[in-house]
Write a protein that holds these residues in place. Structure first.
Motif, PDB file in Angstrom:
ATOM      1  N   ASP A  37      17.643  17.593  13.603  1.00 18.99           N
ATOM      2  CA  ASP A  37      17.160  18.708  14.428  1.00 18.99           C
ATOM      3  C   ASP A  37      16.846  18.236  15.847  1.00 18.99           C
ATOM      4  N   ASP A  38      16.267  17.044  15.958  1.00 18.52           N
ATOM      5  CA  ASP A  38      15.958  16.497  17.295  1.00 18.52           C
ATOM      6  C   ASP A  38      17.255  16.252  18.073  1.00 18.52           C
ATOM      7  N   LYS A  78      24.103  25.309  23.175  1.00 20.06           N
ATOM      8  CA  LYS A  78      23.811  24.474  21.999  1.00 20.06           C
ATOM      9  C   LYS A  78      25.106  23.779  21.565  1.00 20.06           C
ATOM     10  N   GLU A 126      25.666  18.871   8.669  1.00 17.32           N
ATOM     11  CA  GLU A 126      24.878  19.816   9.469  1.00 17.32           C
ATOM     12  C   GLU A 126      24.075  20.741   8.555  1.00 17.32           C
ATOM     13  N   LEU A 134      20.177  17.671  17.654  1.00 14.24           N
ATOM     14  CA  LEU A 134      20.799  18.946  18.042  1.00 14.24           C
ATOM     15  C   LEU A 134      19.987  19.644  19.127  1.00 14.24           C
ATOM     16  N   GLU A 135      18.677  19.481  19.079  1.00 11.41           N
ATOM     17  CA  GLU A 135      17.792  20.116  20.061  1.00 11.41           C
ATOM     18  C   GLU A 135      17.954  19.461  21.431  1.00 11.41           C
ATOM     19  N   ASN A 136      18.064  18.137  21.426  1.00  8.82           N
ATOM     20  CA  ASN A 136      18.123  17.412  22.711  1.00  8.82           C
ATOM     21  C   ASN A 136      19.485  17.488  23.389  1.00  8.82           C
ATOM     22  N   HIS A 137      20.539  17.516  22.574  1.00  7.98           N
ATOM     23  CA  HIS A 137      21.880  17.528  23.176  1.00  7.98           C
ATOM     24  C   HIS A 137      22.306  18.946  23.550  1.00  7.98           C
ATOM     25  N   GLY A 138      23.166  19.023  24.537  1.00  6.09           N
ATOM     26  CA  GLY A 138      23.693  20.322  24.946  1.00  6.09           C
ATOM     27  C   GLY A 138      24.993  20.147  25.706  1.00  6.09           C
ATOM     28  N   ASN A 152      19.961  14.926  27.193  1.00  5.60           N
ATOM     29  CA  ASN A 152      18.629  15.499  27.411  1.00  5.60           C
ATOM     30  C   ASN A 152      18.791  16.889  28.042  1.00  5.60           C
ATOM     31  N   LYS A 153      18.816  17.866  27.167  1.00  3.98           N
ATOM     32  CA  LYS A 153      19.115  19.239  27.596  1.00  3.98           C
ATOM     33  C   LYS A 153      18.064  19.767  28.576  1.00  3.98           C
ATOM     34  N   ASN A 154      16.792  19.496  28.303  1.00  5.17           N
ATOM     35  CA  ASN A 154      15.721  20.021  29.143  1.00  5.17           C
ATOM     36  C   ASN A 154      15.766  19.430  30.545  1.00  5.17           C
TER      37      ASN A 154
END
Lengths: 294, 243
Positions: free
Chosen positions: A220-221, A275, A199, A223-227, A260-262
């Protein structure tokens, strides 16, 4: 193809290796030039098998491997002049001293740079004349890394190299890797199950489990996409099974991993999506067969 | 391989230095024993016995005892195979595969040393036997040289066989057991299957000496064949990948 004319330091396509009771199943991923890829998975997931295939230590049953844009078998020795492998245990005989190792390495690598090697030894505080068998685990690992960095390798392949080391030594090693990557020609494939290290340092990550790649891409993608949706058991009933990787049930509620967090934010408004970390992502993916676990 | 070949030789000698030291010590110990036996025949307890008994004992013991240090010296190259094979059973084999050095180069380094040390062993043995023959007033003739050459060829074959077995089993201990087992089996088979003979020890030694003389002209070919076969086998075993 010229050695400098490549995009990916490693290109693995549909790699397959069958053992009795385990199959490395059609795996594919790339390590872009100038980057560090974390190769994550639990013990027995297939990390070492992949690395062995990469180094041509084992025969494969299918697929192709390219390193620096060259076939890893046809151009084996040209490739190996430019790579360095670091294993979880030191592979050199305990009677060698750091100084004597240098003599041996000068026979193994055309570009062996003794001056650079001794500079690394001094920097790591490693004695030159002490037998390796008397070294601590951390010292042995640093010695392996000093050897790996002293013959101008363009790719470091690390197999669980930081496992069993204390956090101080691990941080020192990560600093060395950062320095190594300042030259944009250099790349690292680092297999580990210590996700916190990756990480900190990895540019991209590949998760492997039971011989299959679960996820691969830029860290980064990912970590950004997952939630993680933290909700009550009643709320969890409203979440569609296809929308999440797996869910951890506990006494206080449910943690649900979404890829897909969004999309999840839009669909499940009102639910709290937090996050996540690489460790949690690995954990939830590993349990994705069960879907719900505790 | 673009690196220095000398470094690979250095590695083999460094790893095998303990075996090399003990083999050298064994040679000197065996030589000292022969000298002690000779001294005993001349000035010690054995010299006090009846002259006829002493001569008889000498004829019976010396042809075998004289060549003991030769046998020990000829096992000198074994340090290469044992040291390298011991390394191969560890993590080194995995690391070796990640280096740009081909399996031929590793095998060549081993066999260059085996070649050098078997020649050295032969020269030392020949020198030693020549001195003993001079002391005893025996002739250092073609037959004596033929026996030294035959012993050197046999021990070379044993050394190479031991290396191949160790690399095959990836364990010095298992290879040692398998090798001893095979040798014992061969000996038992010989004892049970060989036709009975009423030849005396003298006659047997003479026959063996004659056989060694017969094969002497072919010994360079046998020597090269054994080395070449061992070299190719070692290279193939170095090339062998994990399943």
């Amino acid at each position: 193809m010229m050695m400098n004319d490549y995009e990916n330091a490693i290109e693995i396509s549909n790699l397959t290796k069958k053992y009795d009771g385990f199959t490395l199943d059609n795996i594919s991923f790339n390590v872009p030039k100038g980057s560090i890829m974390g190769f994550i998975g639990q013990n027995g997931a297939g990390k070492t098998t992949t690395i062995k295939a990469l180094l041509n230590i084992i025969k494969t049953d299918g697929g192709s491997i390219k390193m620096f844009g060259l076939d890893h078998i046809e151009n084996e020795f040209e490739i190996k002049q430019n790579i360095a492998a670091v294993f979880d245990e030191i592979p050199f005989h305990g009677d060698f001293t750091a100084k004597r190792l240098s003599i041996m390495f000068s026979g193994l690598y055309a570009n062996w740079d003794e001056q650079r090697y001794f500079t690394y030894l001094d920097r790591f505080g490693l004695p030159r004349k002490k037998k390796i068998s008397k070294f601590s685990k951390g010292m042995k690992m640093k010695l392996q890394i000093a050897c790996a960095l002293s013959h101008g390798a363009k790719l470091l392949v690390m197999d669980e190299a930081t496992t069993g080391l204390d956090p101080v030594v691990r941080n020192e090693i990560l600093d060395i890797f950062r320095e190594y990557l300042q030259d944009e020609e250099n790349s690292i494939l680092m297999s580990s199950h210590i996700t916190s290290d990756l990480e900190k340092i990895a540019d991209s990550v590949t998760f492997i489990d039971k011989g299959k790649i679960l996820i691969t891409g830029y860290k980064d993608d990912i970590l950004e996409n997952h939630g993680v949706i933290k909700c009550t058991k009643a709320d969890f009933k409203n979440i569609e099974k296809d929308d999440f990787i797996s869910a951890r049930l506990n006494d206080f509620g449910v943690e649900v991993m979404v890829a897909n967090k969004n999309k999840a934010k839009r669909k499940y408004q009102g639910l709290n999506i937090e996050k996540t970390t690489l460790e949690e992502i690995m954990l939830f993916y590993v349990n994705s067969d069960k879907k719900e676990w505790s | 391989m673009k690196g220095s070949f000398k470094a690979l030789l250095y590695r083999d000698i460094f790893l095998g230095r303990k075996q090399l030291k003990s083999a050298t010590t064994m040679f000197f110990v065996a030589t000292a024993l022969v000298v002690l036996i000779l001294l005993s025949f001349r000035h010690g307890n054995l010299a006090l016995l009846d002259k006829e008994i002493v001569e008889g004992a000498k004829i019976m013991i010396m042809p075998v005892v004289k060549f003991m240090p030769v046998l020990v010296a000829c096992f000198l190259p074994n340090f290469v195979s044992e040291a390298v094979a011991r390394e191969e059973s560890g993590l080194w084999s995995k690391f070796r595969r990640s280096t740009p050095v081909s399996h031929w180069c590793f095998a060549l380094a081993d066999y260059t040393l085996i070649f050098v040390f078997i020649l050295l062993a032969f020269l030392v043995s020949a020198g030693y036997v020549a001195i003993i023959c001079k002391i005893e007033g025996d002739a250092f003739d073609k037959r004596t040289i033929a026996i030294i050459v035959a012993l050197a060829l046999c021990s070379l074959a044993f050394c190479i066989l031991m290396q191949i077995m160790t690399m095959l089993f990836k364990s010095v201990e298992i290879a040692g057991l398998a090798f001893t087992g095979a040798m014992m089996l061969a000996m038992f088979l010989y004892v049970f299957l060989a036709p009975e003979t009423d030849m005396t020890n003298d006659e047997i030694f003479a026959k063996l000496g004659g056989f060694c003389e017969d094969i002497l002209p072919f010994s360079p070919v046998i020597f090269i064949s054994i080395l070449l076969a061992g070299f190719c086998a070692a290279a193939m075993l170095y090339k062998r990948r994990e399943k």
